[in-house]
Design a protein around this motif. Sequence first.
Motif, mmCIF file in Angstrom:
data_model
loop_
_atom_site.group_PDB
_atom_site.id
_atom_site.type_symbol
_atom_site.label_atom_id
_atom_site.label_comp_id
_atom_site.label_asym_id
_atom_site.label_seq_id
_atom_site.Cartn_x
_atom_site.Cartn_y
_atom_site.Cartn_z
ATOM 1 N N UNK A 50 1.025 -1.171 0.062
ATOM 2 C CA UNK A 50 -0.100 -0.046 0.085
ATOM 3 C C UNK A 50 0.748 1.324 0.169
ATOM 4 N N UNK A 51 1.780 1.192 0.778
ATOM 5 C CA UNK A 51 2.807 2.452 1.005
ATOM 6 C C UNK A 51 3.502 2.656 -0.555
ATOM 7 N N UNK A 52 4.005 1.597 -1.445
ATOM 8 C CA UNK A 52 4.610 1.736 -2.499
ATOM 9 C C UNK A 52 3.834 2.241 -3.656
ATOM 10 N N UNK A 53 2.407 1.535 -3.399
ATOM 11 C CA UNK A 53 1.358 1.907 -4.402
ATOM 12 C C UNK A 53 1.239 3.423 -4.317
ATOM 13 N N UNK A 54 1.156 3.911 -3.160
ATOM 14 C CA UNK A 54 0.941 5.542 -3.310
ATOM 15 C C UNK A 54 1.942 6.232 -3.232
ATOM 16 N N UNK A 55 3.187 5.847 -3.614
ATOM 17 C CA UNK A 55 4.308 6.664 -3.336
ATOM 18 C C UNK A 55 4.653 7.484 -4.715
ATOM 19 N N UNK A 56 4.031 7.331 -5.579
ATOM 20 C CA UNK A 56 4.282 8.126 -6.798
ATOM 21 C C UNK A 56 4.378 9.721 -6.526
ATOM 22 N N UNK A 57 3.443 10.423 -5.852
ATOM 23 C CA UNK A 57 3.687 11.691 -5.854
ATOM 24 C C UNK A 57 4.923 12.022 -5.015
ATOM 25 N N UNK A 58 5.344 11.588 -3.973
ATOM 26 C CA UNK A 58 6.551 11.799 -3.231
ATOM 27 C C UNK A 58 7.511 11.533 -4.099
ATOM 28 N N UNK A 59 7.839 10.501 -5.059
ATOM 29 C CA UNK A 59 8.786 10.193 -5.884
ATOM 30 C C UNK A 59 8.809 11.295 -6.848
ATOM 31 N N UNK A 60 7.710 11.841 -7.376
ATOM 32 C CA UNK A 60 7.747 12.903 -8.135
ATOM 33 C C UNK A 60 8.334 14.207 -7.742
ATOM 34 N N UNK A 61 8.345 14.304 -6.379
ATOM 35 C CA UNK A 61 8.773 15.619 -5.701
ATOM 36 C C UNK A 61 10.339 15.575 -5.644
ATOM 37 N N UNK A 62 10.819 14.305 -5.315
ATOM 38 C CA UNK A 62 12.283 14.006 -5.071
ATOM 39 C C UNK A 62 12.875 14.097 -6.578
ATOM 40 N N UNK A 63 12.612 13.460 -7.569
ATOM 41 C CA UNK A 63 13.099 13.492 -8.945
ATOM 42 C C UNK A 63 12.799 14.980 -9.385
ATOM 43 N N UNK A 64 11.917 15.667 -9.155
ATOM 44 C CA UNK A 64 11.515 17.273 -9.536
ATOM 45 C C UNK A 64 12.808 18.006 -8.684
ATOM 46 N N UNK A 65 13.001 17.648 -7.625
ATOM 47 C CA UNK A 65 13.966 18.592 -6.866
ATOM 48 C C UNK A 65 15.631 18.300 -7.521
ATOM 49 N N UNK A 66 15.560 17.016 -7.628
ATOM 50 C CA UNK A 66 16.761 16.412 -8.462
ATOM 51 C C UNK A 66 16.976 17.217 -9.702
ATOM 52 N N UNK A 67 16.160 17.447 -10.424
ATOM 53 C CA UNK A 67 16.188 17.890 -11.982
ATOM 54 C C UNK A 67 16.295 19.226 -11.823
ATOM 55 N N UNK A 68 15.551 19.870 -10.880
ATOM 56 C CA UNK A 68 15.569 21.380 -11.264
ATOM 57 C C UNK A 68 16.568 22.382 -10.012
ATOM 58 N N UNK A 69 17.155 21.852 -9.067
ATOM 59 C CA UNK A 69 17.888 22.602 -8.278
ATOM 60 C C UNK A 69 19.116 23.031 -8.607
#
Length: 316
Positions: free
Chosen positions: A158-177
């Motif tokens: 259940x945790x991993x099925x709902x993890x996509x929004x938080x994964x998007x946050x960290x990928x976006x931070x790594x991409x844009x910082x």
Amino acid sequence: MYLSSSFLALCGLIATILPKTHALPSQKLKPRQDKLKFRSYTALGDSFAAGVGAGPPAPQDLGDCRRRTGSYAFQFAEKHKPDEFHFNACSGFQIDNTIDIQINSDQSDFAFPDLVTLSIGGNDGASFFGLAEYCIYNPFWGLISWGVCQAKLRDAQATYEGLQPNLERVITAALTHNLGENDRRIVAVMGYPIFYNVDNGILKAPQCANNLRPRRQSINDVAGTLNGAIIKAVDAVNANNDVPKGAGSKAVFVPVNDNFDGHRFCESPDSPWIIGGPRAAGNQEPGPIYIAYLHPTEEGQQAFVRKLEEVLEREV
């Protein structure tokens, strides 16, 4: 000696056919340029990126982070010699502290990379070791009910099925910082390997017993769910026009799993690339014997490097 005109004509014809042997001007061959030599490389994430269990401490290690010279990040940097290498990955990190400490903090060593690698998600929710502890590795596993194990697995799914929004946050931070409008950056988001051979284990270890097949399969399924969430997050970030991407920056998924075929725990008697026990082959980690469970050995980390190279070759 008299030479006939016919003989001289023949010699002249041969001279025009044979290659000339006079010395040519000296020409130095240019060394082949490494396509994967980046200006600045920053490695982010959890213990899979830090390299727990794979080799001695790296020069950038701070103790608890357990950064190792056998990690895929260190091996890639040693091979391709970026002008700068920033080894931020740290054992035990989750999405939020990766963003806050490894990327956004004024004290972080994020710098201005054109390549970022990221392994993240395994510690968000139930860690893989936590699942293995409850379902397989606990020395009293025979006394732990399948029901308790199933409850832990359901929570992790259940945790991993709902993890996509938080994964998007960290990928976006790594991409844009620290990304300028004329900068191009690749964020390579690493997948996780499937840990176990589910069939009756080749390795004659308690963890590989036939009666534990459903538990091994269930932990594999959890890893597959996390990989699926990572893939969706990468696609979503790339498709989001509101995410600044400079001069064509993008995230890519690095699917390492197939590179472990034949080398999963309970699969290879000689060279498993997954650390499956306290005295398992390839476990080079000092300290608590459980700390490196379900992490790649140094050879497993090399499999990460090969897949990373394969993906990046298509992007540069």
